[in-house]
Design a protein around this motif. Structure first.
Motif, mmCIF file in Angstrom:
data_model
loop_
_atom_site.group_PDB
_atom_site.id
_atom_site.type_symbol
_atom_site.label_atom_id
_atom_site.label_comp_id
_atom_site.label_asym_id
_atom_site.label_seq_id
_atom_site.Cartn_x
_atom_site.Cartn_y
_atom_site.Cartn_z
ATOM 1 N N ALA A 36 0.863 -1.179 0.000
ATOM 2 C CA ALA A 36 0.000 0.000 0.000
ATOM 3 C C ALA A 36 0.901 1.231 0.000
ATOM 4 O O ALA A 36 2.085 1.128 0.327
ATOM 5 N N PRO A 37 0.368 2.373 -0.363
ATOM 6 C CA PRO A 37 1.176 3.595 -0.261
ATOM 7 C C PRO A 37 1.634 3.802 1.186
ATOM 8 O O PRO A 37 0.895 3.508 2.126
ATOM 9 N N ALA A 38 2.841 4.288 1.341
ATOM 10 C CA ALA A 38 3.385 4.543 2.679
ATOM 11 C C ALA A 38 4.331 5.736 2.598
ATOM 12 O O ALA A 38 4.736 6.152 1.506
ATOM 13 N N GLY A 39 4.669 6.268 3.730
ATOM 14 C CA GLY A 39 5.649 7.341 3.794
ATOM 15 C C GLY A 39 5.283 8.522 2.913
ATOM 16 O O GLY A 39 4.166 9.035 2.964
ATOM 17 N N GLU A 40 6.239 8.933 2.081
ATOM 18 C CA GLU A 40 6.039 10.088 1.216
ATOM 19 C C GLU A 40 4.901 9.855 0.215
ATOM 20 O O GLU A 40 4.166 10.785 -0.121
ATOM 21 N N GLN A 41 4.735 8.627 -0.227
ATOM 22 C CA GLN A 41 3.646 8.316 -1.174
ATOM 23 C C GLN A 41 2.293 8.600 -0.526
ATOM 24 O O GLN A 41 1.427 9.240 -1.131
ATOM 25 N N SER A 84 -3.839 10.623 -7.180
ATOM 26 C CA SER A 84 -2.481 10.693 -6.655
ATOM 27 C C SER A 84 -1.903 9.292 -6.468
ATOM 28 O O SER A 84 -0.721 9.056 -6.766
ATOM 29 N N ALA A 85 -2.721 8.373 -5.999
ATOM 30 C CA ALA A 85 -2.264 6.982 -5.851
ATOM 31 C C ALA A 85 -1.886 6.410 -7.211
ATOM 32 O O ALA A 85 -0.820 5.799 -7.370
ATOM 33 N N ASN A 99 -3.268 1.965 -7.070
ATOM 34 C CA ASN A 99 -4.615 2.217 -7.554
ATOM 35 C C ASN A 99 -5.563 1.894 -6.424
ATOM 36 O O ASN A 99 -5.153 1.533 -5.323
ATOM 37 N N GLY A 100 -6.830 2.005 -6.724
ATOM 38 C CA GLY A 100 -7.828 1.744 -5.708
ATOM 39 C C GLY A 100 -9.223 1.774 -6.275
ATOM 40 O O GLY A 100 -9.421 1.881 -7.489
ATOM 41 N N ILE A 101 -10.161 1.684 -5.360
ATOM 42 C CA ILE A 101 -11.569 1.741 -5.729
ATOM 43 C C ILE A 101 -12.325 2.434 -4.602
ATOM 44 O O ILE A 101 -12.080 2.181 -3.423
#
Length: 183
Positions: free
Chosen positions: A20-25, A121-122, A128-130
């Motif tokens: 999953a996105p983490a930190g700066e992401q 942004s992801a 990606n996502g939903i």
């Protein structure tokens, strides 16, 4: 990725895995959300990041909400498993000011725009996502757990992670003419 290309080729991904996105992401995703259109500079949103053990607690919360709503066992099982579809979920609550010159519906739309900005942004960062909603966004049990006041609205749950399936980089863009009238 070019911004226009990103927008016209956007598509949700429902099969998500680690990472999953983490930190700066993740920080980029949240900063993008804070740039959503915001009439009156109200910042009418709050984000709950649900990951790791939080998904288990969120699963129990959704199950409790479904039971309180007297949903059948199949629906209860579905919501119990929902948090495990992705390694991260961001629940988004529109924190509305009902007696402000900016109407509540516009504040809710602003929070919705924040969700769209987060997903874009992801995607720009390789994730990606939903965006999911459903009956439990109105559940008193879920609303209480997310500190919703009467005037607040859960606008949805953004599931984020790495797509399991390689999606096409372009989509078939429909003809815009049925959706447009020149005034």
């Amino acid at each position: 990725m070019d911004a226009l290309e990103l927008l016209v080729n956007r598509r949700s991904a429902s099969r998500l895995t680690e990472p999953a996105p983490a930190g700066e992401q993740l920080e980029n995703i949240l900063r993008a959300a804070l740039r959503a259109p915001d009439h009156g500079t109200l910042q009418p949103w709050h984000f709950f990041i649900i990951e790791g053990e939080g998904r288990t607690r969120f699963s129990a919360l959704l199950e409790k909400g479904a039971i309180a709503a007297e949903q059948d066992e199949k629906a209860i099982e579905k919501v119990r498993n929902a948090p495990f579809r992705a390694p991260m979920i961001i629940a988004v609550v529109a924190k509305c000011q009902p007696n402000h010159k900016v109407p509540v519906w516009e504040q809710e739309m602003s929070a919705g725009c924040a969700v769209m900005a987060m997903q874009m942004s992801a995607l720009a960062q390789g994730f990606n996502g939903i965006w999911r909603s459903g009956a439990l966004t109105d559940s008193p049990v879920v609303r209480d757990a997310l500190d919703c006041r009467t005037e607040d609205k859960i606008v949805g749950f953004l599931y984020l992670g790495t797509p399991q399936l390689k999606a096409s980089t372009t989509v078939s863009v429909p003809d815009t003419s049925p959706f447009v009238t020149r005034f």
